[in-house]
Motif scaffolding. Structure first.
Motif, PDB file in Angstrom:
ATOM      1  N   HIS A  61       0.824  -1.207   0.000  1.00  0.00           N
ATOM      2  CA  HIS A  61       0.000   0.000   0.000  1.00  0.00           C
ATOM      3  C   HIS A  61       0.861   1.261   0.000  1.00  0.00           C
ATOM      4  O   HIS A  61       0.479   2.274  -0.582  1.00  0.00           O
ATOM      5  N   ARG A  62       2.017   1.182   0.645  1.00  0.00           N
ATOM      6  CA  ARG A  62       2.930   2.335   0.608  1.00  0.00           C
ATOM      7  C   ARG A  62       3.418   2.595  -0.806  1.00  0.00           C
ATOM      8  O   ARG A  62       3.493   3.744  -1.252  1.00  0.00           O
ATOM      9  N   VAL A  63       3.755   1.521  -1.511  1.00  0.00           N
ATOM     10  CA  VAL A  63       4.211   1.667  -2.898  1.00  0.00           C
ATOM     11  C   VAL A  63       3.121   2.318  -3.741  1.00  0.00           C
ATOM     12  O   VAL A  63       3.391   3.238  -4.536  1.00  0.00           O
ATOM     13  N   LYS A  64       1.874   1.858  -3.587  1.00  0.00           N
ATOM     14  CA  LYS A  64       0.777   2.446  -4.366  1.00  0.00           C
ATOM     15  C   LYS A  64       0.558   3.904  -3.994  1.00  0.00           C
ATOM     16  O   LYS A  64       0.263   4.736  -4.861  1.00  0.00           O
ATOM     17  N   ALA A  65       0.693   4.227  -2.713  1.00  0.00           N
ATOM     18  CA  ALA A  65       0.532   5.619  -2.288  1.00  0.00           C
ATOM     19  C   ALA A  65       1.622   6.496  -2.896  1.00  0.00           C
ATOM     20  O   ALA A  65       1.348   7.611  -3.358  1.00  0.00           O
ATOM     21  N   PHE A  66       2.865   6.000  -2.919  1.00  0.00           N
ATOM     22  CA  PHE A  66       3.957   6.760  -3.524  1.00  0.00           C
ATOM     23  C   PHE A  66       3.763   6.904  -5.038  1.00  0.00           C
ATOM     24  O   PHE A  66       4.011   7.976  -5.598  1.00  0.00           O
ATOM     25  N   LEU A  67       3.315   5.837  -5.697  1.00  0.00           N
ATOM     26  CA  LEU A  67       3.075   5.915  -7.142  1.00  0.00           C
ATOM     27  C   LEU A  67       1.949   6.899  -7.447  1.00  0.00           C
ATOM     28  O   LEU A  67       2.018   7.655  -8.421  1.00  0.00           O
ATOM     29  N   ALA A  68       0.910   6.892  -6.623  1.00  0.00           N
ATOM     30  CA  ALA A  68      -0.179   7.859  -6.807  1.00  0.00           C
ATOM     31  C   ALA A  68       0.338   9.282  -6.639  1.00  0.00           C
ATOM     32  O   ALA A  68       0.009  10.183  -7.418  1.00  0.00           O
TER      33      ALA A  68
END
Length: 201
Positions: free
Chosen positions: A105-112
């Motif tokens: 979820h951290r990766v997705k938040a950073f990508l967003a």
């Protein structure tokens, strides 16, 4: 001006040479990129038939075709915006019950946050994109509080990362006299609306 499209155009010209074809090639790339981003987003949230219809509609639309042929930077916003939406919203579908942020979820938040920041570096109208996401967060807070409670950390991480990445742009624009002149011209009807004048809109 937001510089990303111009920097990419300069890099492409350095690699492929300066020509009318090269100038249009970057716009064509962003046109195809927008189609791919739309299909990815729509398929995740609305299934494949809807995604195909939406992508086909954009592929043959006047605006999609026209902007994919001209060297205009506004087209570059669409694909990045759709990817930001996709990464921002996908945890609500893939993991409806997280209370703490997992590495995924951290990766997705950073990508967003990255896609959100890149969209802000392309065209001034992209400033509306964070407002759309903030409005969605407010909607969850008011009507789906439990969902908001489970995902607010990821939302906050996205906005914080995007803010850090766009800080140099905000600083640069604030130091240029008349840097917001274009925004005041294009946003004139909205400014009039805020003052009670509906005629321009």
């Amino acid at each position: 001006e937001e510089p990303l499209f111009h920097y990419l155009g300069a890099g492409l010209a350095a690699l492929a040479g300066v020509s009318l074809f090269t100038v249009r090639l970057l716009s064509a790339f962003f046109g195809v990129f927008s189609l791919a981003a739309l299909y990815r987003f729509a398929r995740r949230f609305f299934r494949a038939p809807t995604a195909l219809i939406a992508t086909l509609a954009l592929a043959v639309s006047f605006w999609g075709l026209m902007f994919a042929r001209f060297k205009l930077r506004n087209l570059s916003t669409l694909g990045l915006m759709l990817l930001a939406f996709d990464y921002f919203l996908s945890p609500l579908i893939s993991s409806p019950h997280p209370v703490t942020l997992s590495p995924r979820h951290r990766v997705k938040a950073f990508l967003a946050g990255l896609c959100l920041a890149l969209s802000l570096y392309t065209y001034f109208a992209a400033r509306v994109v964070p407002l759309i996401l903030l409005a969605f967060c407010l909607y969850l807070l008011l009507f789906h509080r439990e969902t908001f409670r489970r995902h607010w950390r990821g939302f906050a991480l996205t906005f914080a990362f995007a803010a850090v990445l766009t800080a140099p742009l905000v600083w640069a624009v604030s130091r240029v006299p008349g840097g917001e002149a274009r925004l005041s011209i294009v946003g004139g009807p909205l400014q009039a609306l805020l003052h009670g004048d509906f005629a321009p809109v």
